[in-house]
Structure formats: structure tokens, C-alpha cells
Motif scaffolding. Structure first.
Motif, PDB file in Angstrom:
ATOM      1  N   GLU A   1       0.847  -1.181   0.000  1.00  0.00           N
ATOM      2  CA  GLU A   1       0.000   0.000   0.000  1.00  0.00           C
ATOM      3  C   GLU A   1       0.884   1.234   0.000  1.00  0.00           C
ATOM      4  O   GLU A   1       1.750   1.378   0.865  1.00  0.00           O
ATOM      5  N   ASN A   2       0.675   2.106  -0.975  1.00  0.00           N
ATOM      6  CA  ASN A   2       1.468   3.338  -1.097  1.00  0.00           C
ATOM      7  C   ASN A   2       2.971   3.040  -1.129  1.00  0.00           C
ATOM      8  O   ASN A   2       3.768   3.762  -0.530  1.00  0.00           O
ATOM      9  N   GLY A   3       3.332   1.970  -1.794  1.00  0.00           N
ATOM     10  CA  GLY A   3       4.737   1.611  -1.924  1.00  0.00           C
ATOM     11  C   GLY A   3       5.344   0.976  -0.687  1.00  0.00           C
ATOM     12  O   GLY A   3       6.535   0.703  -0.645  1.00  0.00           O
ATOM     13  N   LYS A   4       4.547   0.731   0.345  1.00  0.00           N
ATOM     14  CA  LYS A   4       5.058   0.128   1.583  1.00  0.00           C
ATOM     15  C   LYS A   4       4.467  -1.272   1.737  1.00  0.00           C
ATOM     16  O   LYS A   4       3.263  -1.471   1.556  1.00  0.00           O
ATOM     17  N   GLU A   5       5.350  -2.220   2.080  1.00  0.00           N
ATOM     18  CA  GLU A   5       4.884  -3.588   2.290  1.00  0.00           C
ATOM     19  C   GLU A   5       4.252  -3.700   3.672  1.00  0.00           C
ATOM     20  O   GLU A   5       4.825  -3.253   4.669  1.00  0.00           O
ATOM     21  N   LYS A   6       3.071  -4.290   3.699  1.00  0.00           N
ATOM     22  CA  LYS A   6       2.331  -4.448   4.945  1.00  0.00           C
ATOM     23  C   LYS A   6       1.761  -5.851   5.017  1.00  0.00           C
ATOM     24  O   LYS A   6       1.699  -6.567   4.015  1.00  0.00           O
ATOM     25  N   TYR A   7       1.332  -6.212   6.216  1.00  0.00           N
ATOM     26  CA  TYR A   7       0.615  -7.461   6.417  1.00  0.00           C
ATOM     27  C   TYR A   7      -0.751  -7.140   6.991  1.00  0.00           C
ATOM     28  O   TYR A   7      -0.874  -6.329   7.911  1.00  0.00           O
ATOM     29  N   VAL A   8      -1.760  -7.774   6.435  1.00  0.00           N
ATOM     30  CA  VAL A   8      -3.091  -7.742   7.025  1.00  0.00           C
ATOM     31  C   VAL A   8      -3.158  -8.973   7.924  1.00  0.00           C
ATOM     32  O   VAL A   8      -2.967 -10.097   7.459  1.00  0.00           O
ATOM     33  N   LEU A   9      -3.384  -8.754   9.198  1.00  0.00           N
ATOM     34  CA  LEU A   9      -3.441  -9.845  10.168  1.00  0.00           C
ATOM     35  C   LEU A   9      -4.894 -10.157  10.477  1.00  0.00           C
ATOM     36  O   LEU A   9      -5.701  -9.247  10.683  1.00  0.00           O
TER      37      LEU A   9
END
Length: 125
Positions: free
Chosen positions: A109-117
């Protein structure tokens, strides 16, 4: 003729059988324990330990049932997304990886790696 050797653990001079390696059962046990500690970790232990760590981290950061968090936060704590117990695919085709009852989905999201937990729900069966 008597052959004397030293105990492999404590170095004390041995008496008795010529093939004797330890002076007593305690030295034998201590030697075997030290030897086992030096062996590289067995694969299943590594997997089990990583799964336990992943679960602990996911549990800590998912107090609300569904949370989004930057991947760096989890990775810095030792989280390894290659270790999971099962997966679940939603209707959109997204594949959530689970460590027992705690799941995660990698997103950018917006160039940032994230995790949906997420937490395992009954409808996922």
C-alpha cells in the motif's frame, strides 16, 4: 598389563575395562549433552521454533481480529513468512497464510509492504 585412559568428560584417569570412556554415568551423560548441544539444530526443531515465534508475534500484534501493520515491524522481531501451518483463500482469490489460528496476507500500500493480520473464523472452514 593394564591400559589407562582419561575420561572423555572430566579427564580423570580410568580404571577397568580397556574400552571404557567415562569414569561414571554422570560424566557420560554430561558428555552426551554437550555433544548434542554442539550439533546443528535438527530441521523439525527449527521449523517448530519458527512457527512458535511467528504465532507469538501474530498474536501480539492482532488484538482486534483484523489489523494492518508494516511488514518491517514483524520482520524485525524475527517473523518469517515462509513458515506457516495452512492457508485459506477468500472469494477475491487472496491467499491468507496461517500460523495455527493467526493469519496474514502480504499487501503493498502506497509503496510500503504491509501485512493484514486476521484471526481464523468459523466461516473459513
Amino acid at each position: 598389563m593394564r591400559i589407562y585412559k582419561d575420561c572423555l568428560q572430566c579427564g580423570k584417569e580410568l580404571e577397568g575395562r580397556t574400552d571404557k570412556k567415562f569414569c561414571d554415568p554422570q560424566c557420560k551423560s554430561a558428555y552426551q549433552y554437550q555433544k548434542e548441544k554442539q550439533r546443528p539444530e535438527r530441521f523439525f526443531n527449527k521449523v517448530d521454533n519458527q512457527l512458535k515465534l511467528n504465532r507469538k508475534i501474530l498474536k501480539e500484534y492482532n488484538k482486534g481480529g483484523k489489523v494492518t501493520i508494516r511488514s518491517k515491524v514483524l520482520l524485525d522481531l524475527g517473523f518469517d513468512p515462509k513458515f506457516f501451518s495452512h492457508y485459506w483463500k477468500n472469494q477475491k482469490g487472496e491467499v491468507y497464510l496461517f500460523v495455527y489460528e493467526y493469519g496474514f496476507l502480504k499487501r503493498t500500500e502506497n509503496g510500503k509492504e504491509k501485512y493484514v493480520l486476521v484471526t481464523w473464523q468459523e466461516y473459513m472452514n
